[in-house]
Structures are given as structure tokens and as C-alpha cells.
Design an enzyme around this catalytic site. Structure first.
Site, mmCIF file in Angstrom:
data_model
loop_
_atom_site.group_PDB
_atom_site.id
_atom_site.type_symbol
_atom_site.label_atom_id
_atom_site.label_comp_id
_atom_site.label_asym_id
_atom_site.label_seq_id
_atom_site.Cartn_x
_atom_site.Cartn_y
_atom_site.Cartn_z
ATOM 1 N N SER A 70 0.674 -1.226 -0.033
ATOM 2 C CA SER A 70 0.068 -0.106 0.102
ATOM 3 C C SER A 70 0.893 1.301 0.008
ATOM 4 O O SER A 70 1.666 1.661 -0.859
ATOM 5 C CB SER A 70 -0.976 -0.119 1.027
ATOM 6 O OG SER A 70 -2.097 0.829 1.004
ATOM 7 N N ASP A 110 -8.654 -4.773 -6.294
ATOM 8 C CA ASP A 110 -8.052 -3.997 -5.056
ATOM 9 C C ASP A 110 -8.963 -2.693 -4.992
ATOM 10 O O ASP A 110 -9.074 -1.852 -5.828
ATOM 11 C CB ASP A 110 -6.535 -3.372 -5.272
ATOM 12 C CG ASP A 110 -5.991 -3.073 -4.209
ATOM 13 O OD1 ASP A 110 -6.396 -2.125 -3.406
ATOM 14 O OD2 ASP A 110 -4.746 -3.463 -3.707
ATOM 15 N N HIS A 136 -7.141 -6.094 -0.811
ATOM 16 C CA HIS A 136 -6.275 -4.995 -0.939
ATOM 17 C C HIS A 136 -4.926 -5.724 -0.738
ATOM 18 O O HIS A 136 -4.582 -6.217 0.304
ATOM 19 C CB HIS A 136 -6.307 -3.997 0.044
ATOM 20 C CG HIS A 136 -5.377 -2.795 0.055
ATOM 21 N ND1 HIS A 136 -5.027 -2.093 -0.937
ATOM 22 C CD2 HIS A 136 -4.652 -2.073 1.037
ATOM 23 C CE1 HIS A 136 -4.263 -1.057 -0.727
ATOM 24 N NE2 HIS A 136 -3.892 -1.179 0.665
#
Length: 509
Positions: free
Chosen positions: A230, A448, A478
Site C-alpha cells: 500500500s 483492489d 487489498h
């Protein structure tokens, strides 16, 4: 409500399961003054920094996690408060490490789990089981970046102030609500300035990337091997730009689009979360357009009439939206979303509120974590743009067209996130070009919600030809590694363990 893009896969998973170590840090004005001769390595840093020998000792419990097992050891690393003055005041960063379990050790593998603001010290031990194959040949290492957790962690509000702020309408409908919205944002920034002091101007992603390279030297590694998730992908890209010659094997998973400005990031997320919501609705047999209308109607009703929930609390529109967001981070969370939406439509907001509490790090006693505080001080120092209320309002129709559910919230967030921030931001978009760096594996997945798959290709393009290598998984959630794809896990393991770079554009189904 916070920027969803700043949350890592593991952080969201941990929050779903809810519905280490501490170390001293120098005082704001009393840190080590550094100085001394410079390092013979050519880094130009004082030897007092580059010759540090971390005192790896037993880890204790933290506010965010219990004490880990005996395999984990903790230490501190001194870094310059201001990297333009490497011989000046220092601060302490909290580190955690577990040495390689097998033979043929490669080196250290650094992990950043996202945020920004996520504690690597708290998260690394629980993530170790996901990367047991990597642990055989790597020392697993993570840390609390500056401004986070045990590394001069910033707290901008009390628990009571956080609870009060949750009642502020995140999609204001009247001038009075707009005024309250902007005042809340300004008050938050003022609280951060009071808490962080001079540190507030020195918690950028570039600062942390420089910390990483000092960490590499102190750990005794010639190259940096790194796993970023991320926001950790943005940090990895910035590191590669600053230190291309030191890039070893870098994995960037659940990729932040480095070419997106403030508005583009918010639109990307509106698209990603709506896409994930559509996929969820299809999985239940409901038409996505009809399901979206149903959820939008619920949110509209909550704007004027919050629902009763447990412990004499109420489910507001903003908290409901936050509760919807959380289970979209992982397909395993979809059943909880089905149950919570059904309960809300029957007049009980308790389940959605519990999901929102998980996202907001609220414990049963009413205490809150500070991840979002660190998240905001880092991203507002990074981001140069400061959208005005008028600019945001002009673009709201575009956000609503992308997603009737998430668009309004993410649109308004652009105006409030860094409003009246005490220090200026640094860049419009991060610089991640890394000519001459070794190949970097960039991993995205098509479902995602927080970092849409398009960002992976943009990251690879920005890293440069021959550097960014894209691997795509046609999956949900994710983050791709450890999410159920043998294809992804095998490719990542082969890259990190054997240096085998997959063909650019490889797709795992």
C-alpha cells in the site's frame, strides 16, 4: 473519515478480526547532537550514525500489540531529525527483527505495511507466518517510521476529542456544516503541531526513505531488500529514486499511483471502492446498480436520522460509510458486510458501527489508536496541494458520477484533509524514477479497492524502462501476496529468494 488509500492490507485485516515492542525515544529538544567524523563509506554521514550497533533485546508489549515471542528482538536506531543537518539533533526509531531461520542467508528484508502511520513493530510478528518461506533466508525487519508509534509517535487529539469529531458531517450540506467541517480540520492540524513540534516538518516519505538507507548500513547490508504494501509502495518508489544504486530486491504490492495528485488519488479510490462494491454485490446475486441505489438511500437517510446502536451510541452517515469500507478490503469480510447492511436496514446500526470502530481503532472502552494521526501528519507534509472548498465543490459532481456511495465522501475529503495545515507540503506527486536500479517487482490485483490495479502500471512506467516489472493478479482485496494465489506467491518468492524476475506483464488468474 480518512483517506482509504493510506491503509495497508494487513491493517484492514486486523481491524476485521477485531468486529511489539517499545523503546525509548529522545525528547523533542534533547536528542543526541551527533557530530563527530564522517563515515569512510562515502555516505557523508557522521560515523556516530553509520557505526551504530543496535542493542537487540527482548521486546515488550505496546499499546497496539502484546509482546511477541522469543524469536523477535527489538532495538532503536538514531537518525537525524533534519536530514539536511545529518550531524545535528537525532531522534530514535523503534526496530524489530527476527533472524533468518535457515542457512544460505541473503540479508535483511525490510517491511513497511502501509498507512502511512502503520506500526511495523506491532505488525511484523503477526505477519511472520505469511512469509515463513522468506524467513528461512532473510532476517525479517520492520520499524515504526518517524512520527509513528514508538518512533516519536504523534497524538493530535484526546479520545474525547476524537469521539466528538466523529459526529462532524463529512459531507456537509449547509454553510454551518461546512464551517464545522473546516474548523474540525484546522483544529486537528493545530493539535498535531502542539504534539509534534519541530518534528512536524520532518516526517515526510523522503525523510523515511533516507532513514531506510541508514538502516541498511547499520544492519550491514550492501543492498536494500524491501517489501512494501500500500503506502509502502510509495515509500519503496521514493527510496529507489533516491538510492537506485542500493536497490536490491524490492517488492511493491497494492500499488499507490505515483502520478496522481490529490484529486486523482481521491478519484482513483472512488473508482476502486465502487468496483469492489460492485463485485461484492454481484457475489450476492444482486444487480450492482440496484444495490448501489439501496446503499445510497440508506446513507441519505442516515444523514438526517442516525440509527440507534449498541452502548447507547448512534450510527451516523459517516460512520456507516466507514463501516461499509472496511469489509471491502478483503473478500473474507464480505459476509460481515451483508449482515451489517441487513441489520441497518432493519433499524439496528450496531454491526456497521462495530466495523467502523475497527477501522477507526476504537476499543470497547472508548480509547482510540493514533494511526490516523501519524497518517495525516506524514501525508500532509508530503502533499503540496491544498484544495480549497470552492475547488472541491466544483468537482463534486465528477466524484458522484464515479461512485454515488464513496464519491461524495472522498471528494469532500480533498478539502478537509490538509486544510489550514501548520507546515507546507513538499511535492505535487512523488518522484520515483530510478534509472539504473535493479528490476523492481510491482504487483497489483484487479479487485483492489484502495489502490486500483491501474496504479501498478503507472508505478512501473514511472520507475522506468527495465526497472518496473508488472505482475497482475485477477483477484479481490487489498494486496495480492498471501491472499490465496499460488501463482503470485510463487513468483514473489522466486524473485526474493532466487532473483528470478518474471516476464513483465505476467497475469495470475
Amino acid at each position: 473519515m480518512t483517506r482509504f488509500v493510506r491503509w495497508s492490507a494487513l491493517g484492514a485485516a486486523a481491524a476485521l478480526l477485531m468486529a511489539g515492542c517499545s523503546s525509548g525515544s529522545s525528547d523533542e529538544g534533547g536528542g543526541d547532537k551527533g557530530g563527530g567524523s564522517t563515515s569512510p563509506s562515502g555516505s557523508g554521514l557522521p560515523t556516530s550514525l553509520t557505526s551504530q550497533k543496535p542493542d537487540w533485546s527482548e521486546c515488550g508489549a505496546t499499546a497496539g500489540a502484546p509482546a511477541p515471542g522469543d524469536d523477535w528482538r527489538c532495538a532503536t536506531l538514531k537518525v537525524p531529525l533534519d536530514w539536511s543537518k545529518p550531524g545535528g539533533q537525532t531522534i530514535d526509531l523503534a526496530l524489530i527483527r527476527s533472524e533468518a531461520t535457515g542457512g544460505d542467508r541473503i540479508g535483511s528484508l525490510l517491511f513497511n505495511f502501509g498507512g502511512p502511520g502503520g506500526s511495523g513493530v506491532d505488525t511484523m510478528p503477526s505477519y511472520g507466518s505469511y512469509v515463513s518461506a522468506l524467513h528461512e533466508r532473510y532476517d525479517l525487519v520492520s520499524w515504526d517510521p518517524r512520527g509513528v508509534g514508538a518512533s516519536e509517535g504523534v497524538r493530535c487529539r484526546t479520545d474525547a476529542e476524537i469521539a466528538a469529531a466523529e459526529q462532524v458531517d463529512a459531507t456537509p450540506d449547509t454553510p454551518a456544516e461546512e464551517e464545522a467541517f473546516l474548523k474540525d480540520a484546522a483544529d486537528f492540524g493545530a493539535g498535531c503541531e502542539e504534539s509534534a513540534g519541530p518534528l512536524l516538518a520532518h516526517v515526510s516519505t523522503q525523510d523515511t526513505a533516507r532513514d531506510m538507507d541508514l538502516m541498511r548500513q547499520v544492519l550491514g547490508d550492501t543492498k536494500t531488500h524491501y517489501f512494501g504494501i500500500s503506502y509502502g509502495t510509495e515509500l519503496g518508489g521514493v527510496y529507489a529514486h533516491l538510492f537506485p544504486e542500493n536497490v536490491g530486491r524490492l517488492i511493491l504490492d497494492a500499488v499507490v499511483d505515483p502520478a496522481g495528485d490529490t484529486f486523482a488519488h481521491a478519484k482513483n479510490q472512488a473508482l476502486g471502492f465502487q468496483r469492489a462494491l460492485d463485485n461484492y454485490l454481484e457475489s450476492t446475486g444482486e444487480d450492482p446498480a440496484e444495490g448501489t441505489r439501496r446503499i445510497t438511500d440508506l446513507l441519505t437517510e442516515l444523514d438526517s436520522r442516525p440509527l440507534p446502536a449498541s452502548d447507547d451510541r448512534e450510527l451516523t452517515q459517516t460512520l456507516a460509510l466507514t463501516g461499509i469500507v472496511l469489509p471491502l478490503y478483503s473478500e473474507s469480510g464480505w459476509p460481515s458486510l451483508t449482515s451489517a447492511l441487513a441489520a441497518a436496514e432493519e433499524g439496528d446500526g450496531s454491526e456497521l458501527l462495530a466495523l467502523a470502530d475497527g477501522y477507526n481503532e476504537r476499543d470497547p472502552s472508548g480509547g482510540y489508536g493514533t494511526t490516523t494521526h501519524s497518517q495525516r501528519v506524514i501525508s500532509c507534509l508530503d502533499d503540496k496541494q491544498r484544495p480549497t472548498l470552492a475547488e472541491t465543490k466544483r468537482l463534486l459532481p465528477e466524484f458522484e458520477e464515479i461512485s454515488p456511495v464513496f464519491g461524495p465522501f472522498l471528494g469532500w475529503d480533498t478539502a478537509g484533509w490538509c486544510h489550514d495545515w501548520p507546515v507546507p507540503g513538499q511535492v505535487d506527486t512523488p518522484e520515483v524514477s530510478a534509472p539504473g536500479a535493479a528490476p523492481i517487482l510491482v504487483v497489483g490485483n484487479t479487485g483492489d479497492p484502495a489502490t486500483p490495479v491501474e496504479g501498478a502500471q503507472r508505478m512501473a512506467d514511472e520507475l522506468g524502462q527495465g526497472v518496473g516489472v508488472v505482475l497482475t493478479w485477477e483477484g479481490e482485496g487489498h494486496g495480492a501476496y498471501g491472499s490465496g494465489s499460488d501463482c503470485v506467491d510463487s513468483a514473489v518468492n522466486a524473485y526474493l529468494l532466487e532473483g528470478e524476475v518474471p516476464e513483465d506483464g505476467t497475469v495470475c488468474q
